[in-house]
Structure formats: structure tokens, C-alpha cells
Design a protein around this motif. Structure first.
Motif, mmCIF file in Angstrom:
data_model
loop_
_atom_site.group_PDB
_atom_site.id
_atom_site.type_symbol
_atom_site.label_atom_id
_atom_site.label_comp_id
_atom_site.label_asym_id
_atom_site.label_seq_id
_atom_site.Cartn_x
_atom_site.Cartn_y
_atom_site.Cartn_z
ATOM 1 N N ILE A 162 57.198 32.870 -7.298
ATOM 2 C CA ILE A 162 58.102 33.786 -7.991
ATOM 3 C C ILE A 162 59.561 33.431 -7.740
ATOM 4 C CG2 ILE A 162 58.887 36.195 -8.091
ATOM 5 C CD1 ILE A 162 55.971 36.999 -7.396
ATOM 6 N N MET A 163 59.883 32.981 -6.517
ATOM 7 C CA MET A 163 61.276 32.737 -6.130
ATOM 8 C C MET A 163 61.676 31.272 -6.278
ATOM 9 S SD MET A 163 61.520 35.268 -2.788
ATOM 10 C CE MET A 163 63.319 35.175 -2.682
ATOM 11 N N ASP A 164 60.940 30.524 -7.066
ATOM 12 C CA ASP A 164 61.294 29.121 -7.302
ATOM 13 C C ASP A 164 62.703 29.025 -7.893
ATOM 14 O OD1 ASP A 164 61.161 26.360 -7.646
ATOM 15 O OD2 ASP A 164 60.193 26.528 -9.603
ATOM 16 N N GLY A 165 63.617 28.416 -7.163
ATOM 17 C CA GLY A 165 64.985 28.221 -7.640
ATOM 18 C C GLY A 165 65.914 29.398 -7.433
ATOM 19 N N ILE A 166 65.432 30.483 -6.832
ATOM 20 C CA ILE A 166 66.277 31.648 -6.579
ATOM 21 C C ILE A 166 66.118 32.088 -5.122
ATOM 22 C CG2 ILE A 166 66.234 32.460 -8.965
ATOM 23 C CD1 ILE A 166 64.141 34.522 -8.138
ATOM 24 N N ASP A 167 67.084 32.823 -4.620
ATOM 25 C CA ASP A 167 67.074 33.247 -3.219
ATOM 26 C C ASP A 167 66.859 34.743 -3.037
ATOM 27 O OD1 ASP A 167 67.461 30.695 -2.122
ATOM 28 O OD2 ASP A 167 69.623 30.797 -2.486
ATOM 29 N N SER A 168 66.732 35.468 -4.133
ATOM 30 C CA SER A 168 66.475 36.907 -4.012
ATOM 31 C C SER A 168 65.705 37.392 -5.227
ATOM 32 C CB SER A 168 67.791 37.691 -3.877
ATOM 33 O OG SER A 168 68.575 37.556 -5.048
ATOM 34 N N VAL A 169 64.950 38.471 -5.030
ATOM 35 C CA VAL A 169 64.161 39.039 -6.114
ATOM 36 C C VAL A 169 63.896 40.503 -5.777
ATOM 37 C CG1 VAL A 169 61.919 38.448 -5.089
ATOM 38 C CG2 VAL A 169 62.117 38.667 -7.564
ATOM 39 N N SER A 170 63.750 41.330 -6.791
ATOM 40 C CA SER A 170 63.492 42.744 -6.539
ATOM 41 C C SER A 170 62.033 42.955 -6.128
ATOM 42 C CB SER A 170 63.802 43.577 -7.788
ATOM 43 O OG SER A 170 62.852 43.316 -8.805
ATOM 44 N N ILE A 171 61.813 43.935 -5.279
ATOM 45 C CA ILE A 171 60.451 44.277 -4.884
ATOM 46 C C ILE A 171 59.650 44.713 -6.104
ATOM 47 C CG2 ILE A 171 59.043 45.882 -3.527
ATOM 48 C CD1 ILE A 171 61.242 45.926 -1.444
ATOM 49 N N GLU A 172 60.295 45.378 -7.037
ATOM 50 C CA GLU A 172 59.632 45.833 -8.261
ATOM 51 C C GLU A 172 59.035 44.660 -9.026
ATOM 52 O OE1 GLU A 172 58.269 47.960 -11.568
ATOM 53 O OE2 GLU A 172 58.870 48.696 -9.582
ATOM 54 N N ILE B 157 64.261 41.521 -1.924
ATOM 55 C CA ILE B 157 63.716 40.524 -1.000
ATOM 56 C C ILE B 157 64.661 39.328 -1.016
ATOM 57 C CG2 ILE B 157 61.778 38.977 -0.510
ATOM 58 C CD1 ILE B 157 60.042 40.973 -2.179
ATOM 59 N N TYR B 158 65.081 38.897 0.176
ATOM 60 C CA TYR B 158 65.991 37.765 0.304
ATOM 61 C C TYR B 158 65.306 36.635 1.066
ATOM 62 C CZ TYR B 158 69.484 41.195 -1.103
ATOM 63 O OH TYR B 158 70.181 42.160 -1.790
ATOM 64 N N ARG B 159 65.484 35.441 0.579
ATOM 65 C CA ARG B 159 64.914 34.268 1.246
ATOM 66 C C ARG B 159 65.701 33.973 2.521
ATOM 67 N NH1 ARG B 159 62.324 29.641 -0.821
ATOM 68 N NH2 ARG B 159 62.715 30.311 -2.981
ATOM 69 N N MET B 160 64.997 33.781 3.630
ATOM 70 C CA MET B 160 65.642 33.443 4.900
ATOM 71 C C MET B 160 65.310 32.013 5.338
ATOM 72 S SD MET B 160 67.245 36.212 5.299
ATOM 73 C CE MET B 160 67.973 35.982 6.923
ATOM 74 N N LYS B 161 64.260 31.429 4.775
ATOM 75 C CA LYS B 161 63.885 30.045 5.062
ATOM 76 C C LYS B 161 63.559 29.343 3.755
ATOM 77 C CE LYS B 161 61.692 30.863 9.600
ATOM 78 N NZ LYS B 161 60.424 30.726 10.381
ATOM 79 N N ASP B 162 63.651 28.032 3.777
ATOM 80 C CA ASP B 162 63.208 27.263 2.618
ATOM 81 C C ASP B 162 61.684 27.193 2.625
ATOM 82 O OD1 ASP B 162 65.751 26.728 1.664
ATOM 83 O OD2 ASP B 162 65.959 24.909 2.871
ATOM 84 N N PHE B 163 61.068 27.509 1.509
ATOM 85 C CA PHE B 163 59.621 27.349 1.380
ATOM 86 C C PHE B 163 59.272 27.188 -0.088
ATOM 87 C CE2 PHE B 163 60.578 31.913 1.750
ATOM 88 C CZ PHE B 163 60.009 32.428 0.603
#
Length: 287
Positions: A215-225, A269-275
Motif C-alpha cells: 500500500i505504501m509503495d513510494g509514499i511515507d504515510s497513509v491513513s488508517i482508514e 501511519i508513518y513509515r519509520m524504516k525502509d521496507f
């Protein structure tokens, strides 16, 4: 101006539901002989009938395990390579969930699977009712293109047989039973099919981290919704309640992969590590 045709596919499986051991055999044989599906002796190599070989060829692509190129034949995808290297016999339920996730989002190669898991929410439906709902959704999706109602019926038969089983008559040694029945996400009670919340112990935070990576491919944040609801969401694919999804997100927060912020109604939701999906799978198998 002519409209581009929308890609969809029904009944690529030759009416054969995926069987125990087929994907493992496919991974192993393709690794050894990429041209196997063009060979006249493919049935002998796989130990199954000719139509079953065609079915296996379809399943390998529908689950994202291989692609085909004119000169090279069948080639394992990155997903196929990782599973071949780490769980070739598909014994880990994490692998089964990952494959389920792929086909449930594969609208072009497994259109019925996509529609059932993403756009068919009603409970206690018989096959005829499921056919009506999915037929309606496919009609909207293909935008005027025609499709075979019989092929749709065959798809639904295969899908329901793959994910549900009559426990009273099931033989654990029966190789015709699909590995996806162990997920327990579709119940069959007297011919009525219901999407079921799976046993919480069958899902861990790594499954959810894999979904976040997609879901977060290429982005660092996404809504929980967005993560929890709607098409291709965790709730749609895994049939989890929002409460369980949030518990698993908090687990990933404590592990340092993400930060979940629910202050001031942000619910982000914020990305804290690369994955990536691939790195999540490799890290899971390493542990």
C-alpha cells in the motif's frame, strides 16, 4: 475514438481448483526447465493430465509466481524466487496468506477472485446469489464487454471449493484439498457461504507489514482508514475487524517499522524504516 479494452479473465483454470502440492511442483520444475509448458511431455513431467497442466500454468500466473517471455519461456517472478528459496513446499501459513493476498488483488488474471473478496460483502449467500452479485460487479468493471455466465459460474465453484470445505467429510490426506482452505475465511454451512473472521493466531504482524509495504509503495504515510477499509484493504483481503487490524498496527509500531498517530483525529501511519514487499518476506523467513 475506440475505448481501450479492459483486461479481465474468467475460467483460466480449466475447472480445476488448485490442489495441494501444485504450486510447489510448478516452482521446482520451472526453475529446472523454463520451457516445460511448451513441452509435449509436460503432463509426464508434472505427473498430471494435459488439462491440469494448463490449469497449473494459469495458477502460477494468477498467484504472481511466474511470467512468460517468448524466448525464455516461464520465469519465476521475484515473489516466486523468494518462496522457492524459503518455503518451496508452502508449509508456512505466512506464505499462504501472501499468495491469497496476490490473487485477491489480481483483477486482470483472476477477476472473480478480486470481485468476491473486494466487492461481495453480504453474508449467508448461496452460489446463485454470489453469481448475481459478482456478475453485476464484473459488468460494471468491463464497461460493456461481454463475458460468459457459465465461465463465471465455473469460477465461483472453483473459488468456493478452494477456500471452504465440508469438515465433516474432509480427509486430511486428500491431496485434492486446497492449501487455502486452512485460512478459514469462507464458511460453508448447508450451502450458504459466509466470509469468516480467521483465527487471530493464524495472522501475525508480518502479514500486515507486507500489506503496508504494498500500500505504501513510494509514499511515507497513509491513513488508517485507507489501510483498513475499501478495496484491496487489509479488512477486505484478510477479513479482519478494525479492532484486530489496529492491534496489529500497534505491534508494528512497537517494533519500530511504523508510527501510528491517532492524536487530534489524525489516524495516520508513518513509515519509520525502509521496507518493500520483498524485503518484508525475506526478513520474515530469516527470523
Amino acid at each position: 475514438m475506440a475505448q481501450n479494452k479492459i483486461k479481465f479473465r474468467l475460467q483460466g483454470h480449466e475447472k480445476f481448483a488448485l490442489r495441494e502440492g501444485w504450486l510447489s511442483k510448478g516452482l521446482t520444475v520451472i526453475k529446472e526447465d523454463p520451457m516445460v509448458f511448451r513441452s509435449k511431455i509436460a503432463p509426464d513431467i508434472f505427473g498430471i493430465g494435459n488439462n491440469m497442466v494448463k490449469s497449473l500454468r494459469y495458477w502460477m500466473k494468477a498467484f504472481g509466481l511466474m511470467r512468460e517471455e517468448n524466448e525464455c519461456g516461464a520465469i519465476l517472478t521475484s515473489l516466486g524466487e523468494i518462496i522457492y528459496d524459503n518455503d518451496v513446499y508452502i508449509e508456512d501459513i505466512f506464505t499462504v496468506w501472501t499468495l491469497h493476498s496476490y490473487i485477491a488483488k489480481n483483477i486482470e488474471e483472476a477477476t472473480t477472485w478480486y470481485m468476491y473478496f473486494n466487492r461481495c460483502d453480504a453474508r449467508d449467500l448461496n452460489k446463485e446469489q454470489i453469481e448475481l452479485i459478482i456478475g453485476r460487479e464484473i459488468s460494471k468493471y468491463v464497461n460493456g464487454q461481454t463475458f460468459s455466465e457459465q465461465s463465471l459460474k465455473n469460477d465461483i465453484d472453483v473459488l468456493l471449493n478452494m477456500y471452504s470445505r465440508n469438515r465433516e467429510v474432509s480427509d486430511p490426506e486428500d491431496k485434492n484439498i486446497s492449501p487455502f482452505s486452512q485460512l478459514d475465511i469462507i464458511k460453508n454451512i448447508d450451502g450458504l457461504y459466509t466470509k469468516n473472521h480467521p483465527d487471530r493466531r493464524k495472522i501475525n504482524a508480518w502479514n500486515i507489514l507486507y500489506e503496508l509495504a504494498v500500500i505504501m509503495d513510494g509514499i511515507d504515510s497513509v491513513s488508517i482508514e485507507k489501510v483498513t477499509n475499501g478495496e484491496k484493504s487489509i479488512s477486505s483481503i484478510y477479513h479482519l475487524t478494525n479492532v484486530v487490524v489496529n492491534q496489529l498496527l500497534d505491534n508494528l509500531d512497537s517494533l519500530g517499522y511504523i508510527h501510528v498517530d491517532r492524536t487530534a483525529g489524525l489516524d495516520m501511519i508513518y513509515r519509520m524504516k525502509d521496507f518493500t514487499p520483498e524485503s518484508v518476506m525475506r526478513d520474515y523467513y530469516k527470523k
